[in-house]
Design a protein around this motif. Sequence first.
Motif, PDB file in Angstrom:
ATOM      1  N   GLU A   1       0.802  -1.086   0.026  1.00 58.39           N
ATOM      2  CA  GLU A   1       0.097  -0.016   0.001  1.00 58.39           C
ATOM      3  C   GLU A   1       0.881   1.252   0.143  1.00 58.39           C
ATOM      4  O   GLU A   1       0.385   2.236  -0.676  1.00 58.39           O
ATOM      5  CB  GLU A   1      -0.868   0.010   1.136  1.00 58.39           C
ATOM      6  N   ALA A   2       1.814   1.309   0.875  1.00 62.72           N
ATOM      7  CA  ALA A   2       2.653   2.438   0.921  1.00 62.72           C
ATOM      8  C   ALA A   2       3.634   2.582  -0.164  1.00 62.72           C
ATOM      9  O   ALA A   2       3.967   3.874  -0.704  1.00 62.72           O
ATOM     10  CB  ALA A   2       3.445   2.262   2.119  1.00 62.72           C
ATOM     11  N   ARG A   3       4.229   1.686  -0.720  1.00 59.62           N
ATOM     12  CA  ARG A   3       5.289   1.791  -1.832  1.00 59.62           C
ATOM     13  C   ARG A   3       4.703   1.291  -3.117  1.00 59.62           C
ATOM     14  O   ARG A   3       5.522   1.824  -4.297  1.00 59.62           O
ATOM     15  CB  ARG A   3       6.258   0.911  -1.454  1.00 59.62           C
ATOM     16  N   SER A   4       3.569   0.800  -3.464  1.00 59.62           N
ATOM     17  CA  SER A   4       3.260   0.236  -4.980  1.00 59.62           C
ATOM     18  C   SER A   4       2.013   1.019  -5.306  1.00 59.62           C
ATOM     19  O   SER A   4       1.033   1.274  -4.495  1.00 59.62           O
ATOM     20  CB  SER A   4       3.124  -1.238  -4.802  1.00 59.62           C
ATOM     21  N   GLU A   5       2.022   1.199  -6.417  1.00 59.30           N
ATOM     22  CA  GLU A   5       0.750   1.614  -7.130  1.00 59.30           C
ATOM     23  C   GLU A   5      -0.322   0.585  -7.541  1.00 59.30           C
ATOM     24  O   GLU A   5      -1.312   0.805  -8.199  1.00 59.30           O
ATOM     25  CB  GLU A   5       0.786   2.634  -8.279  1.00 59.30           C
ATOM     26  N   GLU A   6       0.317  -0.531  -7.349  1.00 55.22           N
ATOM     27  CA  GLU A   6      -0.509  -1.910  -8.051  1.00 55.22           C
ATOM     28  C   GLU A   6      -1.385  -2.492  -6.779  1.00 55.22           C
ATOM     29  O   GLU A   6      -1.135  -2.181  -5.295  1.00 55.22           O
ATOM     30  CB  GLU A   6       0.581  -2.989  -8.160  1.00 55.22           C
ATOM     31  N   PRO A   7      -2.718  -2.924  -6.859  1.00 56.86           N
ATOM     32  CA  PRO A   7      -3.393  -3.573  -6.144  1.00 56.86           C
ATOM     33  C   PRO A   7      -2.934  -4.912  -5.470  1.00 56.86           C
ATOM     34  O   PRO A   7      -2.025  -5.210  -5.926  1.00 56.86           O
ATOM     35  CB  PRO A   7      -4.664  -3.748  -6.642  1.00 56.86           C
ATOM     36  N   VAL A   8      -3.151  -5.213  -4.149  1.00 54.88           N
ATOM     37  CA  VAL A   8      -2.693  -6.257  -3.581  1.00 54.88           C
ATOM     38  C   VAL A   8      -3.358  -7.504  -4.351  1.00 54.88           C
ATOM     39  O   VAL A   8      -4.568  -7.421  -4.633  1.00 54.88           O
ATOM     40  CB  VAL A   8      -3.140  -6.315  -2.182  1.00 54.88           C
ATOM     41  N   ARG A   9      -2.486  -8.349  -4.638  1.00 56.25           N
ATOM     42  CA  ARG A   9      -3.145  -9.779  -5.220  1.00 56.25           C
ATOM     43  C   ARG A   9      -2.830 -11.027  -4.191  1.00 56.25           C
ATOM     44  O   ARG A   9      -1.979 -11.141  -3.782  1.00 56.25           O
ATOM     45  CB  ARG A   9      -2.435 -10.215  -6.665  1.00 56.25           C
ATOM     46  N   PHE A  10      -4.016 -12.006  -4.186  1.00 57.18           N
ATOM     47  CA  PHE A  10      -4.146 -12.947  -3.342  1.00 57.18           C
ATOM     48  C   PHE A  10      -3.849 -14.231  -3.945  1.00 57.18           C
ATOM     49  O   PHE A  10      -4.455 -14.201  -5.097  1.00 57.18           O
ATOM     50  CB  PHE A  10      -5.284 -12.821  -2.499  1.00 57.18           C
ATOM     51  N   LEU A  11      -3.118 -15.327  -3.210  1.00 56.41           N
ATOM     52  CA  LEU A  11      -3.298 -16.527  -3.936  1.00 56.41           C
ATOM     53  C   LEU A  11      -4.623 -17.163  -3.653  1.00 56.41           C
ATOM     54  O   LEU A  11      -5.300 -17.008  -2.693  1.00 56.41           O
ATOM     55  CB  LEU A  11      -2.265 -17.215  -3.309  1.00 56.41           C
ATOM     56  N   PRO A  12      -4.911 -18.177  -4.639  1.00 57.35           N
ATOM     57  CA  PRO A  12      -6.284 -18.721  -4.430  1.00 57.35           C
ATOM     58  C   PRO A  12      -6.308 -19.418  -2.993  1.00 57.35           C
ATOM     59  O   PRO A  12      -5.304 -19.816  -2.406  1.00 57.35           O
ATOM     60  CB  PRO A  12      -6.183 -19.892  -5.562  1.00 57.35           C
ATOM     61  N   GLU A  13      -7.468 -19.763  -2.722  1.00 57.77           N
ATOM     62  CA  GLU A  13      -7.697 -20.094  -1.391  1.00 57.77           C
ATOM     63  C   GLU A  13      -7.131 -21.565  -1.218  1.00 57.77           C
ATOM     64  O   GLU A  13      -6.719 -21.998   0.017  1.00 57.77           O
ATOM     65  CB  GLU A  13      -9.197 -20.465  -1.052  1.00 57.77           C
ATOM     66  N   GLU A  14      -7.169 -22.449  -2.181  1.00 60.10           N
ATOM     67  CA  GLU A  14      -6.741 -23.709  -1.987  1.00 60.10           C
ATOM     68  C   GLU A  14      -5.129 -23.878  -1.536  1.00 60.10           C
ATOM     69  O   GLU A  14      -4.395 -22.663  -1.818  1.00 60.10           O
ATOM     70  CB  GLU A  14      -6.897 -24.891  -3.316  1.00 60.10           C
ATOM     71  N   THR A  15      -4.849 -24.793  -0.681  1.00 65.61           N
ATOM     72  CA  THR A  15      -3.464 -24.700  -0.159  1.00 65.61           C
ATOM     73  C   THR A  15      -2.551 -25.147  -1.123  1.00 65.61           C
ATOM     74  O   THR A  15      -2.970 -26.045  -2.015  1.00 65.61           O
ATOM     75  CB  THR A  15      -3.478 -25.756   1.101  1.00 65.61           C
ATOM     76  N   HIS A  16      -1.390 -24.553  -0.985  1.00 67.32           N
ATOM     77  CA  HIS A  16      -0.215 -24.889  -2.062  1.00 67.32           C
ATOM     78  C   HIS A  16       0.864 -25.244  -0.891  1.00 67.32           C
ATOM     79  O   HIS A  16       2.080 -24.946  -0.922  1.00 67.32           O
ATOM     80  CB  HIS A  16       0.246 -23.601  -2.760  1.00 67.32           C
ATOM     81  N   ASP A  17       0.672 -26.472  -0.573  1.00 66.40           N
ATOM     82  CA  ASP A  17       1.616 -26.997   0.519  1.00 66.40           C
ATOM     83  C   ASP A  17       2.381 -28.443   0.206  1.00 66.40           C
ATOM     84  O   ASP A  17       2.975 -29.295   1.031  1.00 66.40           O
ATOM     85  CB  ASP A  17       0.939 -27.404   1.942  1.00 66.40           C
ATOM     86  N   ASP A  18       2.529 -28.485  -1.184  1.00 61.61           N
ATOM     87  CA  ASP A  18       3.179 -29.781  -1.775  1.00 61.61           C
ATOM     88  C   ASP A  18       4.869 -29.747  -0.983  1.00 61.61           C
ATOM     89  O   ASP A  18       5.171 -30.897  -0.859  1.00 61.61           O
ATOM     90  CB  ASP A  18       3.297 -29.814  -3.162  1.00 61.61           C
ATOM     91  N   TRP A  19       5.105 -28.525  -0.783  1.00 58.13           N
ATOM     92  CA  TRP A  19       6.380 -28.593  -0.349  1.00 58.13           C
ATOM     93  C   TRP A  19       6.592 -28.891   1.166  1.00 58.13           C
ATOM     94  O   TRP A  19       7.563 -29.264   1.636  1.00 58.13           O
ATOM     95  CB  TRP A  19       7.036 -27.276  -0.509  1.00 58.13           C
ATOM     96  N   GLN A  20       5.593 -28.818   1.912  1.00 58.21           N
ATOM     97  CA  GLN A  20       5.498 -29.305   3.306  1.00 58.21           C
ATOM     98  C   GLN A  20       5.389 -30.826   3.326  1.00 58.21           C
ATOM     99  O   GLN A  20       5.579 -31.367   4.524  1.00 58.21           O
ATOM    100  CB  GLN A  20       4.288 -28.572   4.055  1.00 58.21           C
ATOM    101  N   ARG A  21       5.130 -31.381   2.306  1.00 55.88           N
ATOM    102  CA  ARG A  21       5.024 -32.908   2.465  1.00 55.88           C
ATOM    103  C   ARG A  21       6.234 -33.731   2.075  1.00 55.88           C
ATOM    104  O   ARG A  21       6.718 -33.647   0.815  1.00 55.88           O
ATOM    105  CB  ARG A  21       3.888 -33.450   1.755  1.00 55.88           C
ATOM    106  N   SER A  22       6.961 -34.221   2.868  1.00 56.65           N
ATOM    107  CA  SER A  22       8.289 -34.911   2.637  1.00 56.65           C
ATOM    108  C   SER A  22       7.993 -36.429   2.018  1.00 56.65           C
ATOM    109  O   SER A  22       8.733 -37.088   1.700  1.00 56.65           O
ATOM    110  CB  SER A  22       9.087 -35.087   3.894  1.00 56.65           C
ATOM    111  N   ASP A  23       6.503 -36.837   2.161  1.00 57.68           N
ATOM    112  CA  ASP A  23       6.252 -38.314   1.808  1.00 57.68           C
ATOM    113  C   ASP A  23       5.959 -38.314   0.279  1.00 57.68           C
ATOM    114  O   ASP A  23       5.854 -39.523  -0.088  1.00 57.68           O
ATOM    115  CB  ASP A  23       5.280 -38.800   2.642  1.00 57.68           C
ATOM    116  N   ARG A  24       5.495 -37.210  -0.373  1.00 47.92           N
ATOM    117  CA  ARG A  24       5.321 -37.414  -1.567  1.00 47.92           C
ATOM    118  C   ARG A  24       5.787 -36.269  -2.369  1.00 47.92           C
ATOM    119  O   ARG A  24       5.603 -34.996  -2.272  1.00 47.92           O
ATOM    120  CB  ARG A  24       3.560 -37.029  -1.657  1.00 47.92           C
TER     121      ARG A  24
END
Length: 156
Positions: free
Chosen positions: A70-93
């Motif tokens: 908000e303070a430094r950019s003239e671009e709007p905030v963009r959010f990631l989709p609601e689904e989790t992106h936690d593949d990296w947290q899974r050491s088993d797959r």
Amino acid sequence: MLFDFESDFAGSLRCIPMIVRMKLDLCGIKLTLRQWSRFTHEDRVALTDLACSTPSERETYRTRVLALIEARSEEPVRFLPEETHDDWQRSDRMPDAVTLQAQADLIAPPTAAQWASLLPLQRFALIKLARSKHENENFVPAMKEFGLCRASTDAG
């Protein structure tokens, strides 16, 4: 923690390092390179160093990033989709993208044991590098840095 494969831009923090990208994912924020470039060097260092492990640390980090955008950019905030992106947290797959990128680069993908032994940030980096169309030239250097394949002995 900055990786060796990030060394061409790590000192200046002109690009978003993997550690920050992981924290942004944890907070659900999609930060553009343009937004990042509007932050001061001190802002970038703070976002690299600021803790983001616990729910309260994530909330603090998220609040900090939103305020900086908000303070430094003239671009709007963009959010990631609601689904989790936690593949990296899974050491088993290991995600298919990592296997496919290794095959495309004519190297062996990590074994299940190797994948399980990686730090979460290392798994995050490999997944991001495998899925990225413009950054996958760093996939093989990352694999080498993480001890997952031998460095080339060719002279060029």
